[in-house]
Scaffold this motif. Sequence first.
Motif, mmCIF file in Angstrom:
data_model
loop_
_atom_site.group_PDB
_atom_site.id
_atom_site.type_symbol
_atom_site.label_atom_id
_atom_site.label_comp_id
_atom_site.label_asym_id
_atom_site.label_seq_id
_atom_site.Cartn_x
_atom_site.Cartn_y
_atom_site.Cartn_z
ATOM 1 N N HIS A 23 0.322 -0.940 0.361
ATOM 2 C CA HIS A 23 0.081 -0.041 0.359
ATOM 3 C C HIS A 23 0.855 1.174 0.475
ATOM 4 N N ARG A 26 0.106 4.974 -0.166
ATOM 5 C CA ARG A 26 -1.355 5.367 0.486
ATOM 6 C C ARG A 26 -1.001 6.465 1.269
ATOM 7 N N ARG A 212 -9.100 0.940 1.953
ATOM 8 C CA ARG A 212 -9.971 1.882 2.149
ATOM 9 C C ARG A 212 -10.692 3.031 3.310
ATOM 10 N N SER A 213 -10.308 2.227 3.887
ATOM 11 C CA SER A 213 -10.403 3.594 5.670
ATOM 12 C C SER A 213 -9.943 4.487 5.459
ATOM 13 N N LYS A 239 -5.554 4.783 5.115
ATOM 14 C CA LYS A 239 -4.391 6.149 4.891
ATOM 15 C C LYS A 239 -4.784 6.739 6.267
ATOM 16 N N THR A 261 -13.302 8.322 7.812
ATOM 17 C CA THR A 261 -14.048 7.289 7.286
ATOM 18 C C THR A 261 -13.793 7.058 8.763
#
Length: 532
Positions: A23, A26, A212-213, A239, A261
């Motif tokens: 990742h 990110r 995706r958080s 992230k 989020t």
Amino acid sequence: MPGDMQDWDLRVSGLIDHAAREHGNREIVTRWADGAVTRTNWAGIRRDALKLVQALRRIDIYPGERVATLAMNHGRHLAAWYGITGAGCVLHTVNPRLFDDQLAWIVNHAEDRLLFYDAAFRPIVERLLPLCPKLEHAICFDSIEWGMDFDAWIACEDGEAHWTTGCERSPCMLCYTSGTTGQPKGVVYTHRSQVLHTLAMIAPSALDLAPRSVVLPIVPMFHANNWGLPWACAASGAKMVWSQTNDPDALCTLMREEGVTHVAGVPTVWFSMFEHLERTGGELPPIRQVLSGGASVPASVVERLMRAGVRVVQAWGMTETSPIATVTYEPADWDGMTFEQQVAVKSSQGRPLYGAEVRVTALDDPNRELPHDGDTSGALQVRGPWTVQRYFRAEDDAVDSAQWFGTGDVATIAPDGTLHLTDRTKDLIKSGGEWISSVELENAAVGHPDVLEAAAIGIPHPKWDERPLLAVVRKPGVTLAAADLQNYLAGKVARWWLPDAIEFVEELPHTGSGKLDKKALRRLYADYSLPA
């Protein structure tokens, strides 16, 4: 027979390796106190952390030695977390809100040789240096101080380094308790304990973290292992968004702009946030999940967040449990519950994660276990692979022969394992031989629409030993009277729990981690007299 699986030591450097490899792009975003925003990513954090490993070796900081940080939330601090631990050293996060004598005692007790700090804390560092003879180096994260700053200090390194390897049971981090009684106590986390804690945290039933958080930890990085989020976000590839200010308007803007989020913060954060939204007519940003802890979250706060479509995860734990031991995950019959029943679940302290066990014992006998019936309250104990066994440099273990650690909390445990804190043992109010929960009284008061925050303490009474005094912060612009609040409480708590006095104040004292400071409040009302 021997096992045939690969034998890898669980070390936190493996978390950043995974984040950078899988990742790497990110983002890691920092909003600084002046409003400037800087961006890096997990690959950049790993690169800077490896440069820091080289820089530490250059000044002969060796594995096992303690390296302190006196800093708030930002990407450079995150790189230091991974660089210090990746060098085999022990990351020592220091709370800048402590008194100078406590700070000096902590730094000397830890024998820190190097301190990284934010420029805002230079006055503290200037006072500390003469008091800490073993503190050889002080390097500023965000400006040039005394001839060097963090970026310049690591800039001459190429990052072509390797993490220090070793046993997963080696120490990686040192956090001191707040020292509410006596000197602060040091809790040493191991690489193994932190990785195990991380794996439990990221599960869907707990924090539900994924690539995706987008996570905004409002809890400061010097508090209770920052709730494990720097490790958990790397493991999941999330992230991260950091803010150096907790101003509600700035936080709301940051949440919207960065698509946050998940938000993590103590209940006082939500008190301030809701007051800001009511005053400005704004709406809560479209966050998906709130992680709250550090103090019991009132049902009124839980309900408001849930009505906004937010998943509420209330967690219980402490510095000694890394810190999360229980969370309010949804039970199997969640979908069949009424909304009011769901709020009640989320207003508890939840159930243990795998890796944590809890029980309650008699207040006067820590070896007599009490039933898990949801009604019988007792002293809360905890054990597990990320719970402390012995404080740093202590001569004796902090646990009994079966590894149970006494938390200082008073709680009930329901038949299904749900934990409900009723108080701290030292904050219980004993009136006429019966116990009054200051926490439940406070939560009831905060449910009043005109109350921003409330704190209850026991005041000596000539007949009943103690009676409750309730200190209340009203919301701006309201004229709530004591009699009106008494009438409201009469329908929420037992009649004999009703406070004998209500004092309206401009603000309540808080600890460095945002909890109500009952010790300071008791000092403030030390000479208060109640009528017979």
